[in-house]
Design a protein around this motif. Structure first.
Motif, mmCIF file in Angstrom:
data_model
loop_
_atom_site.group_PDB
_atom_site.id
_atom_site.type_symbol
_atom_site.label_atom_id
_atom_site.label_comp_id
_atom_site.label_asym_id
_atom_site.label_seq_id
_atom_site.Cartn_x
_atom_site.Cartn_y
_atom_site.Cartn_z
ATOM 1 N N VAL F 223 -22.065 -68.609 -52.502
ATOM 2 C CA VAL F 223 -20.854 -68.507 -51.807
ATOM 3 C C VAL F 223 -21.007 -69.533 -50.418
ATOM 4 C CG1 VAL F 223 -19.042 -67.442 -50.087
ATOM 5 C CG2 VAL F 223 -19.799 -66.451 -52.306
ATOM 6 N N ALA F 224 -22.118 -69.265 -49.832
ATOM 7 C CA ALA F 224 -22.323 -69.776 -48.592
ATOM 8 C C ALA F 224 -22.372 -71.437 -48.757
ATOM 9 C CB ALA F 224 -23.623 -69.439 -47.718
ATOM 10 N N ASP F 225 -23.300 -71.646 -49.721
ATOM 11 C CA ASP F 225 -23.421 -73.294 -49.785
ATOM 12 C C ASP F 225 -22.065 -73.814 -50.267
ATOM 13 O OD1 ASP F 225 -24.990 -75.387 -49.921
ATOM 14 O OD2 ASP F 225 -25.422 -75.193 -52.230
ATOM 15 N N VAL F 226 -21.333 -73.111 -51.358
ATOM 16 C CA VAL F 226 -20.059 -73.735 -51.715
ATOM 17 C C VAL F 226 -19.315 -73.910 -50.575
ATOM 18 C CG1 VAL F 226 -18.253 -73.249 -53.521
ATOM 19 C CG2 VAL F 226 -20.459 -73.142 -54.370
ATOM 20 N N MET F 227 -18.987 -72.972 -49.705
ATOM 21 C CA MET F 227 -17.957 -72.844 -48.869
ATOM 22 C C MET F 227 -18.335 -73.853 -47.749
ATOM 23 S SD MET F 227 -15.615 -71.294 -49.986
ATOM 24 C CE MET F 227 -14.744 -71.636 -48.800
ATOM 25 N N ALA F 228 -19.526 -74.133 -47.522
ATOM 26 C CA ALA F 228 -19.729 -75.294 -46.698
ATOM 27 C C ALA F 228 -19.505 -76.740 -47.064
ATOM 28 C CB ALA F 228 -21.509 -75.235 -46.469
ATOM 29 N N GLU F 229 -19.738 -76.802 -48.248
ATOM 30 C CA GLU F 229 -18.995 -78.100 -48.971
ATOM 31 C C GLU F 229 -17.544 -78.016 -48.887
ATOM 32 O OE1 GLU F 229 -20.143 -78.933 -53.060
ATOM 33 O OE2 GLU F 229 -18.885 -80.842 -52.988
ATOM 34 N N ALA F 230 -16.928 -77.028 -49.114
ATOM 35 C CA ALA F 230 -15.567 -77.071 -49.105
ATOM 36 C C ALA F 230 -15.097 -77.325 -47.764
ATOM 37 C CB ALA F 230 -14.984 -75.603 -49.640
ATOM 38 N N ARG F 231 -15.366 -76.772 -46.805
ATOM 39 C CA ARG F 231 -15.186 -76.970 -45.411
ATOM 40 C C ARG F 231 -15.351 -78.322 -45.166
ATOM 41 N NH1 ARG F 231 -17.834 -72.143 -44.223
ATOM 42 N NH2 ARG F 231 -19.681 -73.298 -43.504
ATOM 43 N N ALA F 232 -16.452 -79.122 -45.515
ATOM 44 C CA ALA F 232 -16.888 -80.325 -45.314
ATOM 45 C C ALA F 232 -15.547 -81.569 -45.877
ATOM 46 C CB ALA F 232 -18.008 -80.767 -45.619
ATOM 47 N N ILE F 233 -15.138 -81.047 -47.058
ATOM 48 C CA ILE F 233 -13.950 -81.608 -47.843
ATOM 49 C C ILE F 233 -12.880 -81.574 -47.084
ATOM 50 C CG2 ILE F 233 -12.570 -82.077 -49.971
ATOM 51 C CD1 ILE F 233 -15.474 -81.046 -51.351
ATOM 52 N N ALA F 234 -12.607 -80.617 -46.954
ATOM 53 C CA ALA F 234 -11.119 -80.106 -46.057
ATOM 54 C C ALA F 234 -11.076 -81.006 -44.707
ATOM 55 C CB ALA F 234 -10.995 -78.996 -45.931
ATOM 56 N N GLY F 235 -12.438 -80.789 -44.041
ATOM 57 C CA GLY F 235 -12.393 -81.404 -42.509
ATOM 58 C C GLY F 235 -11.387 -80.888 -41.462
ATOM 59 N N SER F 236 -11.175 -81.524 -40.752
ATOM 60 C CA SER F 236 -10.407 -81.082 -39.541
ATOM 61 C C SER F 236 -8.890 -81.381 -39.610
ATOM 62 C CB SER F 236 -10.953 -81.895 -38.300
ATOM 63 O OG SER F 236 -10.660 -83.263 -38.335
ATOM 64 N N GLY F 237 -8.383 -81.959 -40.613
ATOM 65 C CA GLY F 237 -6.803 -82.060 -40.770
ATOM 66 C C GLY F 237 -6.328 -80.955 -41.105
ATOM 67 N N GLU F 238 -5.099 -80.932 -41.277
ATOM 68 C CA GLU F 238 -4.123 -79.803 -41.662
ATOM 69 C C GLU F 238 -4.513 -79.469 -43.158
ATOM 70 O OE1 GLU F 238 -0.199 -79.665 -38.867
ATOM 71 O OE2 GLU F 238 -0.472 -81.347 -40.516
ATOM 72 N N THR F 239 -4.646 -78.036 -43.407
ATOM 73 C CA THR F 239 -5.245 -77.702 -44.678
ATOM 74 C C THR F 239 -4.297 -76.597 -45.287
ATOM 75 O OG1 THR F 239 -7.372 -78.678 -44.132
ATOM 76 C CG2 THR F 239 -7.136 -76.697 -45.869
ATOM 77 N N TYR F 240 -4.139 -76.455 -46.336
ATOM 78 C CA TYR F 240 -3.533 -75.369 -47.224
ATOM 79 C C TYR F 240 -4.458 -74.712 -48.044
ATOM 80 C CZ TYR F 240 0.382 -72.715 -49.776
ATOM 81 O OH TYR F 240 1.181 -71.940 -49.953
ATOM 82 N N VAL F 241 -4.375 -73.233 -48.200
ATOM 83 C CA VAL F 241 -5.158 -72.523 -48.886
ATOM 84 C C VAL F 241 -4.161 -71.924 -50.136
ATOM 85 C CG1 VAL F 241 -6.837 -70.734 -48.995
ATOM 86 C CG2 VAL F 241 -6.681 -71.995 -47.113
ATOM 87 N N SER F 242 -4.671 -72.256 -51.239
ATOM 88 C CA SER F 242 -4.159 -71.767 -52.388
ATOM 89 C C SER F 242 -5.002 -70.859 -53.135
ATOM 90 C CB SER F 242 -3.389 -72.746 -53.465
ATOM 91 O OG SER F 242 -2.576 -72.325 -54.300
ATOM 92 N N TYR F 243 -4.572 -69.689 -53.316
ATOM 93 C CA TYR F 243 -5.483 -68.585 -53.910
ATOM 94 C C TYR F 243 -5.007 -68.003 -55.228
ATOM 95 C CZ TYR F 243 -9.659 -65.360 -53.653
ATOM 96 O OH TYR F 243 -10.995 -64.654 -53.693
ATOM 97 N N ASP F 244 -5.454 -68.413 -56.253
ATOM 98 C CA ASP F 244 -4.875 -67.750 -57.589
ATOM 99 C C ASP F 244 -5.727 -66.669 -57.986
ATOM 100 O OD1 ASP F 244 -4.791 -67.137 -60.373
ATOM 101 O OD2 ASP F 244 -3.728 -69.086 -60.691
ATOM 102 N N ILE F 245 -5.278 -65.450 -58.135
ATOM 103 C CA ILE F 245 -6.099 -64.211 -58.401
ATOM 104 C C ILE F 245 -6.939 -64.398 -59.755
ATOM 105 C CG2 ILE F 245 -4.317 -63.087 -59.615
ATOM 106 C CD1 ILE F 245 -5.935 -61.097 -56.861
ATOM 107 N N ASP F 246 -6.527 -65.265 -60.493
ATOM 108 C CA ASP F 246 -7.348 -65.156 -61.598
ATOM 109 C C ASP F 246 -8.725 -66.101 -61.188
ATOM 110 O OD1 ASP F 246 -7.051 -68.065 -62.287
ATOM 111 O OD2 ASP F 246 -5.425 -67.759 -63.492
ATOM 112 N N PHE F 247 -8.987 -66.642 -60.191
ATOM 113 C CA PHE F 247 -10.171 -66.987 -59.580
ATOM 114 C C PHE F 247 -11.316 -65.894 -59.713
ATOM 115 C CE2 PHE F 247 -13.133 -66.890 -55.669
ATOM 116 C CZ PHE F 247 -13.794 -67.771 -55.987
ATOM 117 N N ILE F 248 -10.911 -64.717 -59.545
ATOM 118 C CA ILE F 248 -11.742 -63.561 -59.757
ATOM 119 C C ILE F 248 -11.861 -63.203 -61.068
ATOM 120 C CG2 ILE F 248 -11.906 -61.146 -58.786
ATOM 121 C CD1 ILE F 248 -9.787 -62.160 -56.786
ATOM 122 N N ASP F 249 -13.026 -62.578 -61.486
ATOM 123 C CA ASP F 249 -13.283 -62.268 -62.832
ATOM 124 C C ASP F 249 -11.999 -61.029 -63.223
ATOM 125 O OD1 ASP F 249 -15.365 -62.177 -64.969
ATOM 126 O OD2 ASP F 249 -14.726 -59.986 -64.922
#
Lengths: 324, 324, 324, 324, 324, 324
Positions: F223-249
């Motif tokens: 998780v930590a490594d993946v989320m560091a990349e995700a934060r870098a991609i989203a950057g400092s601009g305005e960001t939306y978060v979309s969470y589909d429950i089927d992400f989870i097992d």
């Protein structure tokens, strides 16, 4: 006449959800126990569904029925019968089947019930699928045929399945007639219905003199009239009662393997048992409850309520014959 | 008259739980198959619930109904009708809908049923929600209006929903009357009940001459009397039968989207279909079974039993008209 | 190399909930069908649980697995394998068992799989309980012993039950070793766990050279390391894969008869199959899914996903050996 | 007479599954709200099951009943009563109980209903177990005894449980009579059934003059005749209606803690409420719905339909007395 | 050392679904039974949830846990411990609570466990909600404080609820510390998580010296490291183990009243108990299983597997101290 | 900074099962309410599943999520964030969709969210299926593209279904990129898995620069490594978060329409949201919870816990930007 030993635990003393589950909260008495000689009516589980041709599960019924039977109290609300004062009742435990061998299981069941018969105990059994009734009858009727009142949506009079296989839950009463365990002239089958492959079973019934009352006749005539005829057919001789839970409409008893649409409602399901009062009943069973398909437990609860009604007529009969 | 090809598999040969599930274990015959020209009655699934305004799920019904239809055997237990000997029946598969577009789906359904009509096949359909019936009627009644016997707790005669939207499962028969697909004088709606927003639907029925028999009248008069009137209304002309599972009380049929309390029981649910015998029936459907809300499968099993009763009256009509 | 005939229906064309359910939406091809000679991998249901000693239900698994298999698409998301392009696959239907006779059912299963073997088809089977694997191996391994990778929480190596009864779902691999169907030196059992009566099964494994990897070792070493050993044990010889769904933790696969706590998670459940790539796999099965205990369908869906992973390694092996 | 403010949201405007769930989609008005002074009938939840001796769960009923009440529309389909036009109705929210203290909870309930009484609002309550009715009556009947029509399978007239404990859901009406909250001569209990420990409750009823109509009498006489007697008993004085969902057969209402077999069907369940028309009803409740045992939600939906019927008779009474 | 009398029934002899359900198929021995003096470890049910502030149901747990415990065999698969050979174990039945009175129930529980203590029996209890542990500790720790290892998602260290009420399942360990039943320096709480109202409980822990290991620390450090610390904290003194099923993630243990997301998996759930080996354990409990919310029985089965692991460490401790 | 008005009700005061259900027990404030101008974060339900191509049901999610959200308390157990003290939060109710018309529903959703945007409120939405996110983005991103972090098992980047239909829950982000609502270079999709029809969606992602992290990479990196990349991609601009429950097992989140095997566990499901801390988040949603398939409510409870984690990062962002 009855010592306190054979009384059920009251829900006013111990909440219904508490305590190890026995049938109707009665004492558990095995054949190793001295008190076995005092028992007059034995409640017995037959956790076996080796004869099931469709949806399985009745192997789990005795345990579930014991659990729900803690909802049962001690007196009949309609007839005011007090079965536990009329006869000494106990939970005799379960017959141990062999789930992977039909013949071995039937032999085990007959052996167990032979001990029951020899001890002078009248059995009230919780199946198991309907094939259970055949090895039970082999013990109870070994020396003379019995009459029978049979509540069911199927006759269970078929000859064979799957290329000649003769022992399934669709064949027990064909075998029982062939083996001389039932007197077909004293047999009445009530509630028969559902689409059919053919009417080979009904033709057999006609040929040997079994009276079949199909569901449309049941609904047209009503419980009182039908049960008067059933009592006349069974007569005064020794009679067995076999109650398949699929007699009742599946809305009331969904937890069964081969339901058929359009059966009696739950009030009628109890009324028909009260319609057996006065018969010479030497044993009874409630079969085909399938807990895996009983989503809400409704079938188990209906099943134990029927068992209580059966117990009332069994106990009345015992008490009458004992001159109490 | 019927070749063995169109016979269902017997549970005495292959256990009911075995085999790929088709409607009533009939052969699956598509329009690519040469045998399609021999089919007289086609069982068809319409897995679509795009018109549902409340709880969804009928899109899953055809598959579940096929699964439970393996419980069906080959003869009617009450009327002794043998539908598979009276007419050549087959499972024609499902219409493929577009779950995200109402108009596209209706066009697909009408196209499929036009092929059915052109092949001379009478359809027995498993919905889907009740909006399915509209595109089916567009194919079946394209050149003249039909009579209809309609079992339901709702009239489905509303004008529109959600600010003027005209195509939902509450509006198909309003549209069908407007489009000239039904002759309102030959339409009878039975079992209507439940709290209402207003009686705009009932006013429309009165205005065009549709006969509505509400549930309290149904219970007061009984099945035989009500069905005699229904037969008189439909008369001898071509008649469609539309059976919404929510006609039946939700204790018997919980798996539906818009249940209404206080309906007929399961025996009456079958009796009303037998009350259609003698009518000139050219098609029928069973709609609004919703498997996600059918916790125990009870609704599906009741549904397929109704489909079997519908098949019996369809096959009798076909055989009678074919002079068999 | 593959004609379009053997392709699954796409959910982009026909919604997943529509259509008659076959395994992975493949064509249903029986031995009466000319196309049978083209089939390379056959998906087969074995709806039988006659060897079950505890909770029943796997007789219902093939139908439920077909239903849920419409969720499967055509390419592996991780390995990018396209099994339906690598080999001609079809649904061969179900073996018809005799639910009340163990020996008769085993004979029927062996007879069916002998036809499969004779037709040169590699079977991917959906049980049924684990006793199914014995009659399958009798057909597949009739002339030489096979290696086996076995995922399970139990060894199924017990000698007998209930006073000497030798054929239950706890004994198939004891019998298979005794009958020379398996080469124990090439057998690896992974995931074994749970409280035990004794270690008679483990002692037998040690005696004949079967490698048992218990769950605590599995969790400590990880999938990659364990599967490397499994591949080394199976070697390059012909190998069967038997996958009992109770290998997986019951939170992921509740619908099974004898669950054991503490198993792999669902990602590992798929990874272990991908760890079989490169082996010479001539058949595989997925057993012990029990729909009556699969409250939400989660087990069936996990089961068909495992079947798809098994299909990928089967198809890769077939294609590799065919020089594609 | 009624402003639009007190109208429910229509399902033609906002789909039934949308929106925050209040009782019958009415506005939620608390005692902090100015509009409280306009409310004539208040729908109130009592999420408390501290008096339950067997299976718990009614604490969850108010929320589930609110959810299912979005299925209710605005007019009675049989009587055509429009309750929301006859009286200003609102959802007053829930009483906050102390789930771990019986006496504290009863005090909180009485305090809440005293505010309701003081505001001139007639309460329609959703329990909670049947002990809820006692603290409600303490507020409503604090200055004179009320008559009561009581639908139930149990009398709830027992003296005490578990060694003298006097406050459970089996005792509220014994207490209410002792406390002078009910006039026993004006109390009628309908539907009583089930096996009994003893008839101490029935003896008390006889002693104080409460009329008990057991289920076998109910079935024999029919709804119309029974309700005529009930109306005569209640007379023209102020009357409370207490409706325990276990009055109804468990096939129709499985979600309850102490079901009893053989009760009325769902049509009768509504008919009996319509049989209260004309009485001087000052409050009513629907109790003992237990969501954890209501597998499919059927009980909740039946429960809210009964609440709607109760609302109709409450609103008719209010309107009649207001001279509307 | 152990006579055969105290051995569980084997599933090789009697199928697991057969027989009256006792904990782990052990003999049921009450205080009236002479054999009680031989018992060393007593399995006891506490069917009571009077302290539950949210979803109820643990009153039903002992019966369901007994049912599922027939899945347990006699040896630990990982440690190979044979608890039934190390100590004489029996099912002592249930404590009878008063479901409507918290103080009365707690007094009954303490009285029952005082008998257990006086008989020299170490209790392994099945709750009930977590308030059960307080009256158990009042019996076990009446003369000196105990250490405790506590698995849970909540500290259960809150001061009071609902305006000062001090006895709920959120407060037992606050009371136990106040009453001198626990030595806070020897208490370790593992798995704590979930959103919080405030951290008043955590502040209390800090103040008295209880070590709280929150879930994020547990996941970061792993089982071995955490349990090493727990063992160090408990030390060599007498220690109680309290295991709340909501310690485990709700995917593995859904049947509980106050689940919290993100807990250990089922393998870790067993590993932590094995991490207690070597401690001086004088009693243990497994609480908060709620059957009404345990849709599939998965929680009960996990619960009894944990009880078996707890039994293994209890029996090892007893045997070690007895010099076996 | 926050007045008491916007605080959730505490379970220490009112039991969690009591009270009308709003999101997290917050006040319900509509656009008619004066307090709307004070709201900073609005919790909004979008009860609509018109884009669902497979199993339906998310139309029922907002109500079920509100019900289960009463389990949420006021502080984050790990980060100790107190969202209700950082920002003024309220339940804004549901958008009213047209369940039978996709375009009309999308227009209604965009209109509602335009009001939200105009009021300066940041939305935290509960779907609905994933097509909901498209009309939400049309309101939020109408004047500039947003970045997005997207948790899901599917990319939802497909071009069209069923012969060219462009609006389903499999297409929203294809449309959003085409419409300029998202800046693909600032979009990261995490957890993608499952068998595929083809990789047309992945090819599109590659072509426009969306970063897709498939599940096997997620499990390998943590998780930590993946989320560091995700934060870098989203950057400092305005960001939306979309969470589909089927992400989870699906073992953790069974109640969804298109589950995929092998996803993250529940602890990771929360960790990834905490990994968003520091981003400039202007809105978020949790979609695809399907109550009809959520047998035990586990999915809803996991869903609301994720919503609480999302609320924490939204509130932290708002407070940070407001200089609190």
């Amino acid at each position: 006449m009855n010592s306190g030993d054979f009384q059920p635990v009251s829900g006013f003393d111990l909440p219904r959800f508490a305590g190890i589950a026995t049938f109707m909260r009665l004492p558990h008495i095995t054949f190793d126990d001295d008190r076995i000689s005092e028992v007059e009516i034995g409640l017995i589980g037959v956790p076996w569904d080796g004869g099931t041709t469709n949806r399985p599960g009745p192997r789990h019924a005795p345990r579930q029925l014991r659990d729900y039977s803690t909802m049962i109290r001690s007196q009949n609300g309609v007839t005011r019968t007090k079965p536990f004062e009329l006869a000494r009742c106990a939970d005799l435990g379960d017959v141990g089947p062999n789930p992977a061998d039909v013949q071995d299981s039937m032999a085990r069941i007959t052996a167990f019930y032979s001990k029951v018969v020899n001890a002078g105990i009248r059995p009230l059994s919780a199946g198991g699928d309907h094939l259970c009734t055949l090895p039970i009858l082999r013990a109870l009727a070994k020396d003379r045929p019995l009459g029978m009142v049979h509540f069911d949506s199927h006759t269970d009079l078929f000859h064979s399945y799957f290329g000649g296989f003769k022992y399934t839950h669709g064949t027990p009463f064909r075998r029982a007639v062939e083996e001389g365990l039932l007197d077909p002239k004293r047999v009445c089958m009530i509630g028969i219905r559902g689409p059919a492959y053919d009417f080979e079973d009904r033709d057999f019934a006609d040929a040997v003199g079994i009276r079949v009352i199909p569901i449309e006749e049941f609904h047209a005539r009503g419980v009182a009239d039908v049960m008067a005829e059933a009592r006349a057919i069974a007569g005064s001789g020794e009679t067995y009662v076999s109650y398949d839970i699929d007699f009742i409409d599946p809305a009331f008893a969904p937890g069964t393997g081969t339901p058929e649409i359009g059966g009696p409602n739950s009030f009628q399901a109890l009324e028909v048992v009260r319609g057996l009062r006065g018969l010479n009943i030497i044993g009874a069973d409630l079969v085909e409850v399938s807990p895996p398909f009983d989503t809400s437990g409704a079938t188990a609860f209906l099943g134990v309520t029927i068992m209580f009604e059966l117990l009332c007529v069994l106990a009345e009969c015992k008490a009458r014959q004992a001159g109490r």
